[in-house]
Design an enzyme around this catalytic site. Structure first.
Site, PDB file in Angstrom:
ATOM      1  N   TYR A   1     -14.475   3.734   9.228  1.00 60.76           N
ATOM      2  CA  TYR A   1     -13.012   3.780   9.359  1.00 60.76           C
ATOM      3  C   TYR A   1     -12.637   4.328  10.738  1.00 60.76           C
ATOM      4  O   TYR A   1     -11.834   3.734  11.468  1.00 60.76           O
ATOM      5  CB  TYR A   1     -12.462   4.676   8.253  1.00 60.76           C
TER       6      TYR A   1
ATOM      7  N   GLY B   1       0.842  -1.197   0.000  1.00 58.81           N
ATOM      8  CA  GLY B   1       0.000   0.000   0.000  1.00 58.81           C
ATOM      9  C   GLY B   1       0.879   1.249   0.000  1.00 58.81           C
ATOM     10  O   GLY B   1       2.097   1.176  -0.184  1.00 58.81           O
ATOM     11  N   GLN B   2       0.252   2.410   0.264  1.00 56.79           N
ATOM     12  CA  GLN B   2       0.982   3.681   0.177  1.00 56.79           C
ATOM     13  C   GLN B   2       2.142   3.742   1.171  1.00 56.79           C
ATOM     14  O   GLN B   2       3.253   4.125   0.813  1.00 56.79           O
ATOM     15  CB  GLN B   2       0.031   4.862   0.426  1.00 56.79           C
TER      16      GLN B   2
HETATM   17  C1  AKB Z   1      -7.751   8.747   4.834  1.00 53.59           C
HETATM   18  O1  AKB Z   1      -7.948   9.818   4.262  1.00 53.59           O
HETATM   19  O2  AKB Z   1      -8.616   7.878   5.007  1.00 53.59           O
HETATM   20  C2  AKB Z   1      -6.375   8.494   5.416  1.00 53.59           C
HETATM   21  C3  AKB Z   1      -6.303   8.934   6.833  1.00 53.59           C
HETATM   22  C4  AKB Z   1      -6.211  10.378   7.169  1.00 53.59           C
HETATM   23  O3  AKB Z   1      -6.342   8.132   7.710  1.00 53.59           O
HETATM   24  N1  AKB Z   1      -5.381   9.153   4.620  1.00 53.59           N
END
Ligand code: AKB
Length: 312
Positions: free
Chosen positions: A137, A11-12
């Site tokens: 998330y 990943g990144q």
């Molecule tokens: C996202 O934008 O989901 C990620 C983060 C800030 O965790 N880059």
């Protein structure tokens, strides 16, 4: 860290971290892994993090003592597939922690500015504060922070981590985040001298350049355990910027660059639920976190590196 397993190694973050760690600890000491077969320049294992046995088998086979657990779905893509986001982000972390408990591994697990929500104060967010995120998330990141703390206290597992802001990098594109615009903009600036941004011009978010993020991971993992007051989820940030400010920094080097805005309501509402800026002072105090790249230095380096890669 001696024998390191990285999940989500393509990943990144992982793509750059595996080479960075191999340059410090040696190629054979860093085992990359991914849920699909990949060609790598060092040891590689096929690992689906939702499968405990695959993680355990790799740890036994390579006598791993450190797991850097990066496999996760990001915020925007998480909203498209919440069930999958929960499964990968939570089952994956739980499996990693269980393997770490059994085989006494040290663990790195990144949290995010996404672990904050609309009821968190907007500016200079302290290390310990209200965390009521409104994305799957964010919910998985807060739960992950608590689960990591539980494993530290209950089982003495050495789990460490940071709350990353948006990460800006030139080697690998991010996939499915809300802060991805801050990488896309550079590619479009070089290729088309213009960019259409999906966030409004004044959306202020924390960001960090990848070299600072890689160094932060190693510095935190190498810090003496007894100096750490939080263990996981340290706030870290290098700059707090808006799309307009980033565009202006690019225009200082590419005067013909223009930006326009076409707001994506989903990503805008995620960004609006996150803080404008977080306070990294605990990371500075406990393990000397000190980012080197501000907005101008990062912009200059990004454009130079992308040009070298042939992006134009
Ligand atoms: C996202 O934008 O989901 C990620 C983060 C800030 O965790 N880059």
């Amino acid at each position: 860290m001696k024998k390191i397993l990285i999940t989500g190694a393509f990943g990144q973050i992982g793509s750059e971290l595996k080479d960075y760690l191999r340059s410090i600890y040696g190629v054979s000491q860093v085992i990359s892994s991914n849920y699909e077969m990949m060609v790598d320049n060092g040891p590689f294992e096929l690992i689906d993090v939702t499968n405990y046995h695959q993680i355990e088998a790799a740890v036994i086979k390579h006598q791993v003592d450190t797991i850097i657990h990066l496999a996760a779905l990001l915020s925007a893509v998480g909203e498209e597939t919440p069930t999958l986001a929960w499964k990968i982000n939570m089952d994956g972390l739980f499996n990693v922690l269980e393997v770490a408990r059994k085989y006494k591994c040290q663990v790195f697990h990144p949290s995010s500015i996404g672990a904050f929500g609309p009821s968190t104060t907007k500016n200079n967010v302290p290390q310990v504060t209200i965390q009521r995120p409104t994305t799957i998330y964010g919910v998985s990141k807060v739960s992950g922070e608590l689960l990591c703390d539980y494993y530290v206290k209950r089982f003495n597992v050495d789990v460490r981590g940071v709350r990353f802001p948006g990460l800006i990098s030139y080697q690998m594109l991010p996939g499915g985040g809300t802060t991805d615009y801050a990488v896309d903009i550079f590619y479009e600036a070089l290729k088309h001298q213009s960019y259409t941004c999906y966030l409004s011009e004044d959306t202020q978010l924390d960001m960090m350049y990848m070299p600072d993020a890689l160094k932060a991971i190693v510095d935190l993992m190498e810090a003496p355990f007894d100096k750490l007051h939080h263990h996981n989820a340290y706030n870290v940030s290098a700059m707090s910027i808006t799309p307009k400010e980033l565009a202006q920094a690019i225009q200082e080097i590419l005067p013909d660059f223009t930006i326009r805005y076409d707001i994506d309501p989903v990503r805008q509402s995620i960004a609006d639920s996150w803080p404008n800026s977080i306070d990294s002072s605990d990371a500075k105090k406990d393990w000397n976190f000190e980012p080197h790249y501000d907005l101008q230095a990062m912009t200059k380096d990004m454009l130079e590196k992308l040009r070298k890669k042939g992006i134009q």
